[in-house]
Design a protein around this motif. Structure first.
Motif, PDB file in Angstrom:
ATOM      1  N   PRO A 137       5.917  24.547  -2.750  1.00 55.20           N
ATOM      2  CA  PRO A 137       5.242  23.523  -3.569  1.00 55.20           C
ATOM      3  C   PRO A 137       3.722  23.603  -3.344  1.00 55.20           C
ATOM      4  N   SER A 138       3.073  24.404  -4.146  1.00 53.47           N
ATOM      5  CA  SER A 138       1.639  24.680  -3.927  1.00 53.47           C
ATOM      6  C   SER A 138       0.795  23.408  -3.953  1.00 53.47           C
ATOM      7  N   GLU A 139       1.195  22.425  -4.780  1.00 52.58           N
ATOM      8  CA  GLU A 139       0.429  21.180  -4.859  1.00 52.58           C
ATOM      9  C   GLU A 139       0.431  20.450  -3.512  1.00 52.58           C
ATOM     10  N   LYS A 140       1.584  20.449  -2.835  1.00 50.56           N
ATOM     11  CA  LYS A 140       1.672  19.779  -1.540  1.00 50.56           C
ATOM     12  C   LYS A 140       0.867  20.527  -0.481  1.00 50.56           C
ATOM     13  N   VAL A 141       0.898  21.854  -0.548  1.00 51.85           N
ATOM     14  CA  VAL A 141       0.142  22.655   0.416  1.00 51.85           C
ATOM     15  C   VAL A 141      -1.355  22.408   0.256  1.00 51.85           C
ATOM     16  N   THR A 142      -1.832  22.439  -0.979  1.00 54.98           N
ATOM     17  CA  THR A 142      -3.269  22.239  -1.213  1.00 54.98           C
ATOM     18  C   THR A 142      -3.686  20.806  -0.867  1.00 54.98           C
ATOM     19  N   PHE A 143      -2.804  19.837  -1.124  1.00 55.92           N
ATOM     20  CA  PHE A 143      -3.103  18.451  -0.754  1.00 55.92           C
ATOM     21  C   PHE A 143      -3.251  18.320   0.754  1.00 55.92           C
ATOM     22  N   LEU A 144      -2.356  18.959   1.498  1.00 52.73           N
ATOM     23  CA  LEU A 144      -2.391  18.862   2.955  1.00 52.73           C
ATOM     24  C   LEU A 144      -3.602  19.567   3.548  1.00 52.73           C
ATOM     25  N   ILE A 145      -4.085  20.609   2.890  1.00 56.18           N
ATOM     26  CA  ILE A 145      -5.313  21.257   3.353  1.00 56.18           C
ATOM     27  C   ILE A 145      -6.465  20.244   3.343  1.00 56.18           C
ATOM     28  N   GLY A 146      -6.546  19.471   2.259  1.00 52.88           N
ATOM     29  CA  GLY A 146      -7.565  18.428   2.182  1.00 52.88           C
ATOM     30  C   GLY A 146      -7.371  17.349   3.231  1.00 52.88           C
ATOM     31  N   GLU A 147      -6.119  16.979   3.480  1.00 49.94           N
ATOM     32  CA  GLU A 147      -5.820  15.956   4.480  1.00 49.94           C
ATOM     33  C   GLU A 147      -6.170  16.447   5.886  1.00 49.94           C
ATOM     34  N   ILE A 148      -5.916  17.698   6.158  1.00 52.62           N
ATOM     35  CA  ILE A 148      -6.257  18.265   7.468  1.00 52.62           C
ATOM     36  C   ILE A 148      -7.763  18.221   7.684  1.00 52.62           C
ATOM     37  N   ASN A 149      -8.532  18.547   6.661  1.00 53.70           N
ATOM     38  CA  ASN A 149      -9.991  18.479   6.768  1.00 53.70           C
ATOM     39  C   ASN A 149     -10.463  17.051   7.050  1.00 53.70           C
ATOM     40  N   LYS A 150      -9.827  16.066   6.415  1.00 52.05           N
ATOM     41  CA  LYS A 150     -10.183  14.662   6.668  1.00 52.05           C
ATOM     42  C   LYS A 150      -9.911  14.292   8.125  1.00 52.05           C
ATOM     43  N   GLU A 151      -8.783  14.745   8.647  1.00 48.82           N
ATOM     44  CA  GLU A 151      -8.435  14.421  10.034  1.00 48.82           C
ATOM     45  C   GLU A 151      -9.362  15.124  11.015  1.00 48.82           C
TER      46      GLU A 151
END
Length: 208
Positions: A137-151
């Motif tokens: 699910p590429s959308e979930k992967v790309t979303f989590l990349i952004g979330e990791i940067n926030k953390e």
């Protein structure tokens, strides 16, 4: 003669069936290849992590906290060419982020820092889970990349807050007051003994 014709027709039929199967299989492979290419392009475009310290405090910790330095170095090395390379890199990042629970510097070994490390670990492992699915699910992967940067930003800012607070001078007398509180807490509570009352003889004359 008829037998030969029948055999020939059967051969043609089998040949056409095989060709149809091959064409069908080829079409499915092409479709899957295009789908994987779309997934690869989405992940490749979004794969950008904050791999440099955002403040002086975090930069100092890169030199003294080897697990933190190794984690940032792993983020810095971007995969190339295939989705398999991204899967391999994701697994490596997941391994490095787990190591952040080890050898946390004393000043950062507090609930505020540990909780942020825990959240960062959770999101990295979720990304690693999704990118290894058969249907990614590429959308979930790309979303989590952004979330990791926030953390990452949240964790580094919290490091900064901890150091800044530690440098604020305490008011005059505050150290003595805190020491007194600690001493008072250390003394066990004792029940006040009752004052003994003497028995008074009712025949004793009163003194005016």
């Amino acid at each position: 003669m008829k037998y030969k014709i029948s055999l020939f027709l059967l051969f043609v039929f089998v040949l056409n069936s095989c060709q149809n199967e091959d064409e069908k299989r080829r079409a499915e492979n092409e479709k899957e290849a295009k789908k994987n290419e779309v997934i690869f392009n989405k992940i490749n475009k979004s794969w950008s992590f904050i791999d440099e310290p955002i403040n002086e405090i975090s930069e100092q910790k890169v030199n003294s906290w080897s697990e933190w330095r190794d984690f940032l170095n792993e983020l810095r090395d971007k995969p190339r060419k295939t989705i398999g390379a991204f899967q391999k890199k994701s697994a490596a990042i997941s391994k490095k982020v787990m190591a952040l629970n080890n050898n946390i510097p004393a000043e950062f070994n507090i609930p505020q820092i540990r909780s942020r490390i825990s959240i960062l670990i959770t999101k990295v492992r979720m990304m690693d889970l999704f990118i290894h699915l058969n249907q990614i699910p590429s959308e979930k992967v790309t979303f989590l990349i952004g979330e990791i940067n926030k953390e990452l930003v949240s964790l580094e800012r919290q490091m900064d807050v901890v150091i800044v607070k530690s440098k604020i001078p305490k008011e005059e007398g505050e150290e003595d007051f805190l020491r007194m509180l600690d001493t008072a807490r250390a003394i066990p509570n004792e029940t006040t003994a009752p004052v003994p009352v003497k028995n008074i003889d009712p025949n004793t004359p009163k003194v005016e």
